[in-house]
Scaffold this active site. Sequence first.
Site, short mmCIF file in Angstrom:
data_model
loop_
_atom_site.label_atom_id
_atom_site.label_comp_id
_atom_site.label_asym_id
_atom_site.label_seq_id
_atom_site.Cartn_x
_atom_site.Cartn_y
_atom_site.Cartn_z
N HIS B 23 0.81 -1.22 0.00
CA HIS B 23 0.00 0.00 0.00
C HIS B 23 0.84 1.27 0.00
CE1 HIS B 23 -3.26 -2.71 0.89
NE2 HIS B 23 -2.71 -3.07 2.04
N HIS B 185 -7.47 -4.09 -0.96
CA HIS B 185 -6.93 -5.42 -1.25
C HIS B 185 -7.73 -6.07 -2.36
CE1 HIS B 185 -6.30 -4.49 3.02
NE2 HIS B 185 -5.09 -4.94 2.79
#
Lengths: 207, 300
Positions: B23, B185
Site C-alpha cells: 500500500h 486489497h
Amino acid sequence: MTDVPTIAGWLALACERWAAARDELTELDAAAGDGDLGVTVAAGATGVAAALAGLPADVTLPDLVRCAGAAFARGNPSSFAALTGAGLLAAAKYLDTADSDCREAVAGALDAAADRIAERGRAAVGERTVLDALVPSVTALRSAPPGRAAALTAMVAAARVGVAATSEMPAVRGRAAWVGERSAGIPDAGATAYLRLLEALASVAQA
Amino acid sequence: MLVRAGGASAGEVGIATGGGSGHLPLFLGYVGPGLATSVAVGNVFSAQSSDAALAAIRAADAGRGVLVLIGNYTGDRLNFELARDLADAEGRDTRLVLFADDVLSAPPERSADRRGVAGVVFAYKCAGAAAAAGASLDEVAAVAERVAARTRTAGVGLSPTVLPTTGRPTFQLADDEMEIGIGIHGEPGVRRGTLQSADAVADTLLDAVTAELDLAPGARVALLVNGLGATSAEELYVLTGRLHSRLDRSGVVVHRTLVGEFATSMEMAGASVSVLHLDDELGTLLDAPCQSPFLPGSLR
C-alpha cells in the site's frame, strides 16, 4: 496440587503431539477457510514446547501460561495465533490473583481465555469457532468427578460433542464466513484444533 | 519494524502503526516528525506479526505512552491487540484507535465492520501534530478518534492487482467495467457498473462520502484524492476539479486538498476520495509542520 515444572513438562509433551495434527487441520481449514491453520498450530505448538523448555525451575503457573501465550502467537501472524495468544495472556492474568490450588482456578482461567477470545474475535458460542469446543469443555470440567484423569476425560468428551456440532453451524466469523455454505458438513478447524490439544494433554497427564 | 530517525522524541506521546505491505506510501511513508513514530509491516496484504507490533510499540514509547493507530482489519487488529497485552505486562501505557473510513465497505448500522483506507493519513497528520505539541496520550487518542469520526472515504477500481504470492489477479473486471466501493486489497465493492466519465465517478464517490458527514454551507473540509497505484496524476486532477466545483456549489469550504498516491493497492487502477470535516482544532493540527517524503512539509 501438581508442581509447576511437572505441568510445564506435560504441556511441552502435549504440544509436540499436538503439532502432529498439522495435516488434518490444514485439510479441514482448506475446506472452509484459507488452509493455514495446520501451519499455525504446528508452528505455535513447536514454539510453545521450545519456550517451556527454557523456563527456570521456579517459574510460577501464571508466568508459564504467559510464556506459552506469547510463544504460540509468535509462531505466525494469523488471527488464530493472535486470538489463542490473547486468550492465554488473559488466563495468566486471571491466575495472577486466583488460588491456583483448586480446580475452579483452572476453570476460571479457561473462562477468562474464552471471554477474551470472544471479545477480540467478536464471536459468540454457536458461530462455528474454537469457542464451541472450549466453552462446553469448561462446563464439563466444573461438573466432572474428582481427580485429574476424570476431569480430562470429561473435558475431551464435551469438546468432541462441541466439535461435532460445528459441522452444522453456519460460519459468521473469520474467513470461513466468506465461503458460506462450503463449510456445511465439515467440523470447524479451530474447534478441532482445541480438541486435539485436549486429547494430547489427556494422554500425557492422565497417568 | 521501522522507527523515526533518532527514535521516539522525549516528552512526546508515541504513535505506532502498521499493517500489510502493498500500500505504499502507507504505512512506512507516514513515519516522521509530526506524524507516526514507528511502523510494523507484514507481507503483501498480510497482517504484521505481533512481535513486530510489540517492537513498534516499544520503539514509540518515550515514557508518555503510545497510541496504536491502525486500519480496521481483523489480522492487523488482533496482532496489535496482543502486542498491547504484552506491552501492558511490561508496564507500558497504550491506547488503540481503529480507522474505518471506507463508507462503501459496510452500511452505517455495521460501521464497526468497515475497512480503514486512505483517510487514515489525516489521522496520522492531526494526531502526530497533537503529539508533537506535547498533548497527553488521552488527548492524542481523542484527536485520532475525532478524525476517525469525521472522515469518510469511497473508492472505485478500474483494474485489479496481481498478488505476488499467487500470481493471480485479485478480481476480474471487463475493460468497460468499474467496481464502485473497491477495497485496497481488491475486496468487492457495492456495485459493478459500466465505465463512466470522471465527472460521474467523482459525483458518485462524493455523494457516498458526504451522505454521512452533515456538511452545512460554510463547513470546512480537507479533501484527499488518492490514486490506487496505476492511475495518472492527470486523471486524479480531473476528478479533483469536479469535486471542488461540487463542494463550492454547496457552500463547503475546502481548507486543504491533497492529490496523489497515499494508500495504494500495488498496480490497481482506480481512485478514492476522502473528506475530513474539520473543526477549528483539527484545522490547526492539519496545518502544523510535518516531515515525510510523501506529504508536503506542511499541508499548506
